[in-house]
Scaffold this active site. Structure first.
Site, short mmCIF file in Angstrom:
data_model
loop_
_atom_site.label_atom_id
_atom_site.label_comp_id
_atom_site.label_asym_id
_atom_site.label_seq_id
_atom_site.Cartn_x
_atom_site.Cartn_y
_atom_site.Cartn_z
N THR A 318 -10.62 30.85 -15.22
CA THR A 318 -11.01 32.14 -15.81
C THR A 318 -12.52 32.29 -15.84
O THR A 318 -13.06 33.36 -15.52
CB THR A 318 -10.47 32.26 -17.24
OG1 THR A 318 -9.04 32.27 -17.21
CG2 THR A 318 -10.94 33.55 -17.90
N ASP A 495 -7.40 37.16 -12.36
CA ASP A 495 -8.48 36.17 -12.29
C ASP A 495 -8.22 35.04 -11.31
O ASP A 495 -9.12 34.55 -10.64
CB ASP A 495 -8.86 35.63 -13.67
CG ASP A 495 -7.72 34.95 -14.41
OD1 ASP A 495 -6.56 35.15 -14.03
OD2 ASP A 495 -8.00 34.22 -15.38
N HIS A 496 -6.95 34.60 -11.21
CA HIS A 496 -6.63 33.48 -10.31
C HIS A 496 -5.13 33.35 -10.21
O HIS A 496 -4.40 34.10 -10.86
CB HIS A 496 -7.23 32.17 -10.81
CG HIS A 496 -6.95 31.90 -12.26
ND1 HIS A 496 -5.72 31.51 -12.72
CD2 HIS A 496 -7.74 32.02 -13.36
CE1 HIS A 496 -5.77 31.40 -14.04
NE2 HIS A 496 -6.97 31.70 -14.46
C1 GP9 Z 1 -8.45 31.13 -22.62
C2 GP9 Z 1 -8.22 31.76 -21.31
C3 GP9 Z 1 -7.59 30.82 -20.32
O1 GP9 Z 1 -9.38 31.67 -23.45
O2 GP9 Z 1 -9.23 32.53 -20.84
O3 GP9 Z 1 -8.40 30.32 -19.35
P1 GP9 Z 1 -7.79 29.65 -18.02
O4 GP9 Z 1 -6.97 28.48 -18.44
O5 GP9 Z 1 -6.93 30.69 -17.36
O6 GP9 Z 1 -8.96 29.29 -17.19
MN MN Z 2 -7.26 32.52 -16.43
#
Ligand code: GP9
Ligand code: MN
Length: 712
Positions: A318, A495-496
């Site tokens: 993220t 995001d991914h």
């Molecule tokens: C937690 C969220 C998760 O605050 O943004 O992050 P990720 O595990 O998807 O990198």
């Molecule tokens: Mn994420």
């Protein structure tokens, strides 16, 4: 001979035999050898069972077989420098340390397809709590088998089942043993370097380091890298930035006159769709659309939807997506750039850019502020407000949360309270989180059938995605009622990946394929990118691009000139844009060819192609590999050298002073209250102080049972 075989085929006799041998001469040496063999065996077994290292050919097979041995010898040989029971305990401790490292990596790899790095461990305080939650879901009892030998060894020593070697070995012998381990390591490295040149210098892929050199060598390599990062900041100088800027200038593209500035001055909603993959768009389960509302939005005539848009995150997940989206800078090769450099570095981010053009800027997220170091990084990015979990009423109620934070429906509903207070124009980034691994939902929130691949961590994915879709629809209908729809630009992005490459059987079933190729896996990295605004010319755009391109593309639509910004992405709307997507590990995609996991494909047909047989590919591969090295290298230089601190003469941008930002709840609320008078342009101000929250309709069952859920 037969007698001997008979004797050792009985376990009791076998043990007696081993013990006798161990007792007769230098018992500690046998104990040492036993530990080396055990460490080697379990590491090698786990390489096969838990990691996907991409071992090809006999050289790599051989190195994989060999590489646990050198460090096992080096570490365990330390026990030989001691005498008596101490040396036994030391051997057990070094076995244990290596087993813990192996164990931790097994779990981490299972979810993240990567190895633990010092960067991730260094950020333990911010990621640790949440990672812990995921780990509980992926652990399997057989994982603990890596410790079984240690339990037995402890038992043998404690209950004196071994003859303790009080004499020990000569120092010379101990030194020779350590040296032997070191030589073996060098031999391994020598063979590895001939098979893969630039193994350590390019370090595109951590799998390479492990399959060639080993898990422990990777740990050392990574520690050195972390140290170098601190040093590189010290070494960086203004001329380094000048060099980067020169490169960036060569890839600046003219804006698209059809779009440029058409949405100037509107509010901007950046909606972060957690773990949301492109394949979910229009995807059906049992004839039912998973995300009907997002699908409608995707096909809306005012939505510009990119269907060949890729996530480009690395280990920072993220946070890497955010780094690209806000700055058009890549994440790092290891660890999270936001965690490692977010606090200290200077950035030229979207919130700061918009802030300097009269916008109020705010980030919203239903997790603790410290995760991914957001509470510090957002100051460096120039966010006026960061509404993290602490700002939400009853946010710690057990049934308000799932996984990493607040449930999306509750989070978005309660965000409205702050959205209506933001002076306009504003930039609001809403980071959802319910659609996150391991895709759990409370029973009362499930309103969609799970898929039936049989893979527990995959089958809930469509259910949480469906939940996110509903939450999104509730937000949108509120924004329409609140009068924020027509005067806002909506940017949506995934995001991914949500389903990692370790679930290939399940992926095959989801995609209706017999077998998954590396090309399928590359395609599986697509995420949505949509820009929507009333009056915007929409449509499905097949341009190839990635998260790094979001910022310049959005700046085009908003009419923000980019004369001198240090951005590594390009404007996807420009007629000159040619669609180069670079992944963090150096793989790439162009509209003609794809390089993924060391294989090449024709991007259009998905057919595998080889360098040997395709001249055009040779040319593209050469260009793209050079481009990837350059663009990743320069982006890394900007981050690791903190080069933007030297950018003091940029007339388009004033550097941010982090000290001007404070995200304490009392401060944030006071500042909103002040703004209501000093800049009465918020929805609330325009509504003469009357809240619009009653317009927010949600079917979240948790809120129905609470009559007192408002902030008190
Ligand atoms: C937690 C969220 C998760 O605050 O943004 O992050 P990720 O595990 O998807 O990198
Ligand atoms: Mn994420």
């Amino acid at each position: 001979m037969i007698g001997l075989l008979k004797r050792i085929s009985n376990p009791k006799n076998l043990w007696r035999q081993i013990k006798r041998t161990m007792d007769t001469s230098a018992p500690i040496v046998w104990f040492f050898i036993l530990n080396v063999v055990l460490v080697w065996l379990k590491t090698y077994a786990e390489y096969h069972m838990n990691f996907n290292l991409g071992v090809e050919g006999s050289t790599q097979q051989f190195l994989l077989f060999l590489n646990p041995i050198p460090t096992a010898i080096i570490f365990l040989s330390i026990s030989l420098y001691f005498r008596g029971v101490t040396s036994y305990w030391l051997a057990i401790i070094f076995n244990l340390i290596q087993s813990i490292w192996l164990f931790a990596n097994m779990l981490y790899y299972r979810e993240f397809s990567d190895f633990l790095s010092m960067g991730i461990l260094g950020s333990g305080s911010s990621t640790g709590t949440n990672l812990g939650k995921s780990i509980a879901a992926i652990i399997h009892w057989t994982d603990y088998l890596v410790f079984i030998d240690i339990v037995i060894l402890i038992f043998l020593v404690v209950f004196k089942q071994l003859t303790i070697d009080h004499k020990g070995v000569q120092k010379k012998f101990a030194i020779l043993t350590t040296l032997f381990g070191i030589i073996l390591m060098l031999v391994d490295y020598g063979i590895a370097s001939t098979d893969r040149s630039g193994l350590l210098t390019r370090s595109f892929d951590n799998n390479y380091i492990v399959k060639y050199l080993g898990l422990n060598e990777y740990a050392v390599f990574n520690a050195v890298q972390t140290y170098n990062q601190t040093e590189s900041r010290k070494r960086a100088k203004p001329s380094d930035l000048a060099k980067v800027k020169k490169f960036v200038a060569t890839q600046k593209l003219p804006a698209n006159i059809q779009y440029y500035g058409t949405q100037k001055g509107k509010n901007v909603f950046m909606i972060h769709l957690e773990s949301f993959q492109q394949f979910l768009i229009d995807y059906k389960v049992d004839g039912q659309e998973v995300t009907p509302n997002l699908n409608k939005f995707y096909h809306d005539q005012n939505t510009l939807s990119f269907d060949n848009f890729y996530n480009q995150v690395g280990q920072g997940k993220t946070s890497d997506a955010e780094m690209m989206q806000e700055n058009s800078l890549y994440g790092l090769a290891t660890g999270s750039a936001m965690v490692k450099y977010g606090t200290s570095n200077t950035f030229e981010s979207l919130p700061a850019i918009l802030g300097q053009r009269g916008y109020t800027t705010a980030a919203f997220h239903g997790d603790v502020a410290s995760f991914w170091n957001r509470d510090n990084t957002y100051k460096s990015f120039g966010y006026n407000y960061f509404f993290s979990k602490a700002y939400y009423a009853n946010a710690n109620k057990a049934n308000y949360n799932i996984g990493y934070g607040m449930k999306d429906k509750i989070f978005l509903r309660d965000s409205a309270k702050y959205i209506e207070q933001l002076p306009q124009p504003f930039y609001a980034k809403l980071i959802t989180v319910t659609n996150h691994y391991p895709y759990d939902l409370d029973k009362q929130n499930i309103s969609f059938p799970a898929t039936k691949t049989g893979d527990k961590t995959v089958d809930g994915y469509v259910q949480t995605a469906h939940y996110l879709d509903q939450a999104f629809a509730e937000l949108m209908s509120y924004l329409k009622k609140a009068g924020l729809y027509d005067n806002s630009v909506f940017v949506l992005y995934g995001d991914h990946y949500g389903i990692s490459e370790n679930h290939q059987d399940a992926i095959a079933q989801l995609l209706g394929k017999d077998k998954i190729t590396n090309n399928d896996l590359a395609t599986f990295q697509k995420v949505p990118f949509m820009i929507h605004a009333t009056g915007l010319k929409g449509g499905i755009d097949h341009t190839y691009g990635g998260e790094i391109d979001m910022l310049p593309t959005l700046m085009d639509v908003l009419g923000i000139p980019d004369n001198n910004m240090t951005m590594f992405g390009q404007d996807m709307l420009s007629s000159k844009y040619d669609g180069k997507v670079v992944f963090r590990d150096g793989d790439w995609i162009t509209p003609t060819y794809t390089k993924y996991n060391n294989q090449y494909f024709n991007t259009k047909t998905g057919d595998q192609v080889t360098l040997k047989s395709d001249k055009k590919l040779q040319k593209v591969a050469k260009q793209m590999s050079a481009y990837a090295t350059k663009v990743l290298g320069y982006s890394d230089a900007v981050i690791t050298g903190d080069l933007l601190r030297f950018d003091t003469s940029n007339s388009d941008f004033n550097l941010i002073n982090k000290k001007n930002y404070n995200y304490k709840k009392t401060e944030g609320l006071a500042s909103l209250k002040k703004a209501l008078k000093s800049n009465p342009s918020s929805v609330l101000a325009k509504n003469k102080g009357k809240s619009t929250l009653s317009d927010y309709v949600t079917d979240a069952p948790e809120l129905k049972t609470d009559s007192d859920d408002d902030d008190k």
